[in-house]
Design a protein around this motif. Structure first.
Motif: not given
Length: 465
Positions: A217-225, A231-233, A304-306
């Motif tokens: 079980h893996n989880a992460a929170m990501v901040a996207v600009d 959508t690419r992520l 990739q700069g996402l």
């Protein structure tokens, strides 16, 4: 009425029926604290009692409103004054777990969380998961075709149901409690009841499909600009995780701020200032190798700069902490009075759709609030609007729902229609589709006693659009 109540009391016994002040002690569920105004609340213990009770009500031509855990958000389980409510709360037994067929047979009144826990204890996973898990019941989940957090991988409730026992308006019992995954022997009648909100029959027992319990079980929170990067992520993690992606939840910054600032209990694991915060979850078979892959895929997306900022959970407690941010919808009440909307639409259409709504709201009201979050991975958004005036709901609904017609979206992604969305059904269903719905309703419930006025109106209101 007194004669009917007398027959029902004799049938169900004193514990099987609530009358008078005992009915008024109950409210109408989430968001509806007013006392229940039903003439009685029936509490049968078996399918046979449901059948007999419906037969009596049908003979008398008296409306019956099925009730589950009362966590619905569209008014589908609220009885009108004088109607009879039928609660499945006493039908709460987990009857069997069959490890060979990977199925669980349950009664409709079992809470979702109890099913999840029992499956876990037996080494299985029941994938359906939503914030109301502790209160909602599986019968209600089936009747509304509940969605939740893991639709992107496991589908809606209908994808987890193999067999159903349901009682028609006249008391006829349709029992198709099959445990097989493949069954093309004629019409799949159970699908008539899944998502029909108790208007075609009352589901009393269900055979559920279980999955093997995940070992990682893996989880992460990501901040996207940017939305394009969101959508690419999604594309990168869905492809890179080899089918293990189980949730892709997106919080617009307004929602993220609301659920990570006082008086909310959560604190921001990532700095404010980003338009989007994405919660990514993966379930797999080997913790060590899956964790390596999970972090590798996120690393690829970062290269990739996402995104530039992320936090990866290293324990169950840290995973739970991230999910608490997403699930703390109680904070939305800080903008009260609010109107909550549950819509779906093609992902590429989301930016223009939301921009159009914001513009329309701003052109009509001073300083409206609009908070957005949802299961973006499966095209489902929750839009919560506040304009400072509870009486403005119809005007806000028109702004939210009308644009969905042009992009092929749905006014009800996972919450259903009930009474709240009934006038707008024509924005998501054609006149021909609504006509077939009426034909089914008429055929299965010719006297119109099952949850009248829910989903379909008695006149052509829903077809007016």
């Amino acid at each position: 009425m007194s004669e009917l109540i007398g027959k029902l009391t004799k049938l169900l016994g004193d514990k099987g029926i609530l009358l008078g002040s005992d009915v008024r002690l109950r409210d109408n569920g989430w968001g509806h604290p007013e006392p229940c105004e039903a003439s009685a609340i029936l509490r049968p213990k078996t399918t046979e009692e449901v059948s007999a009770a419906l037969g009596l009500c049908n003979d008398a031509g008296h409306p019956v409103v099925p009730q589950g855990g009362m966590t619905g958000l569209v008014g589908a389980a609220i009885p009108a004054p004088g109607e009879i409510a039928l609660s499945l709360e006493r039908m709460s037994e987990i009857e069997e777990i069959d490890t060979a067929t990977r199925t669980m047979t349950v009664q409709a009144g079992v809470p979702l969380q109890a099913i999840q826990q029992r499956a876990y204890e037996e080494g299985f996973l029941f994938p359906l998961d939503l914030g109301a898990r502790g209160s909602c019941t599986i019968g209600g989940n089936v009747a509304t075709n509940a969605g939740g957090n893991r639709v992107i991988r496991y589908g809606m409730t209908r994808d987890m149901v193999l067999g159903v026992e349901a009682v028609l308006a006249d008391g006829t019992v349709l029992s198709s409690m099959t445990k097989v995954l493949k069954n093309n022997a004629g019409y799949d009648l159970k699908q008539l009841f899944i998502g029909s909100e108790g208007t075609l029959g009352i589901v009393t027992r269900i055979v559920l499909r279980l999955r093997q319990s995940p070992r990682s079980h893996n989880a992460a929170m990501v901040a996207v600009d940017s939305f394009d990067d969101v959508t690419r992520l999604l594309t990168i993690v869905d492809g890179g995780l080899g089918g293990n992606l189980s949730a892709f939840e997106v919080m617009w910054e307004d929602f993220y701020r609301l659920t990570t600032s006082e008086p909310a209990k959560s604190r921001p694991p990532l700095e404010y200032g980003h338009p989007f915060y994405v919660l990514v979850e993966a379930l797999g078979s080997d913790q060590e190798s899956d964790s390596e892959r999970f972090e590798s895929v996120l690393g690829e997306a970062m290269e990739q700069g996402l995104f530039e900022d992320a936090v990866v959970a290293k324990s169950r407690a840290e995973r739970d902490t991230l999910w608490e941010i997403r699930d703390d919808i109680e904070q939305l009440d800080r903008n009260a009075p609010i109107f909550t909307f549950d819509v779906s639409l093609p992902i590429p259409d989301m930016p223009d759709y939301l921009a159009g709504i914001r513009q329309a709201l701003g052109g009509r009201w001073d300083s409206p609030s609009m908070v957005v979050f949802g299961h973006l991975g499966d095209g489902n958004l929750h839009v919560v609007v506040g304009v400072g005036d509870a009486s403005s709901r119809p005007d806000v609904e028109e702004i939210i729902y009308r644009p969905l017609q042009a992009c092929g979206g749905s006014i009800a992604a996972e919450h259903g229609i009930g009474t709240e969305k009934r006038p707008y059904l024509g924005y998501s269903r054609s006149a021909a589709e609504i006509g077939v719905m009426r034909t089914l309703k008429s055929a299965l419930d010719p006297n119109g006693i099952l949850n009248p006025g829910k989903v379909l109106s008695a006149d052509s209101e829903a077809m007016a659009h």
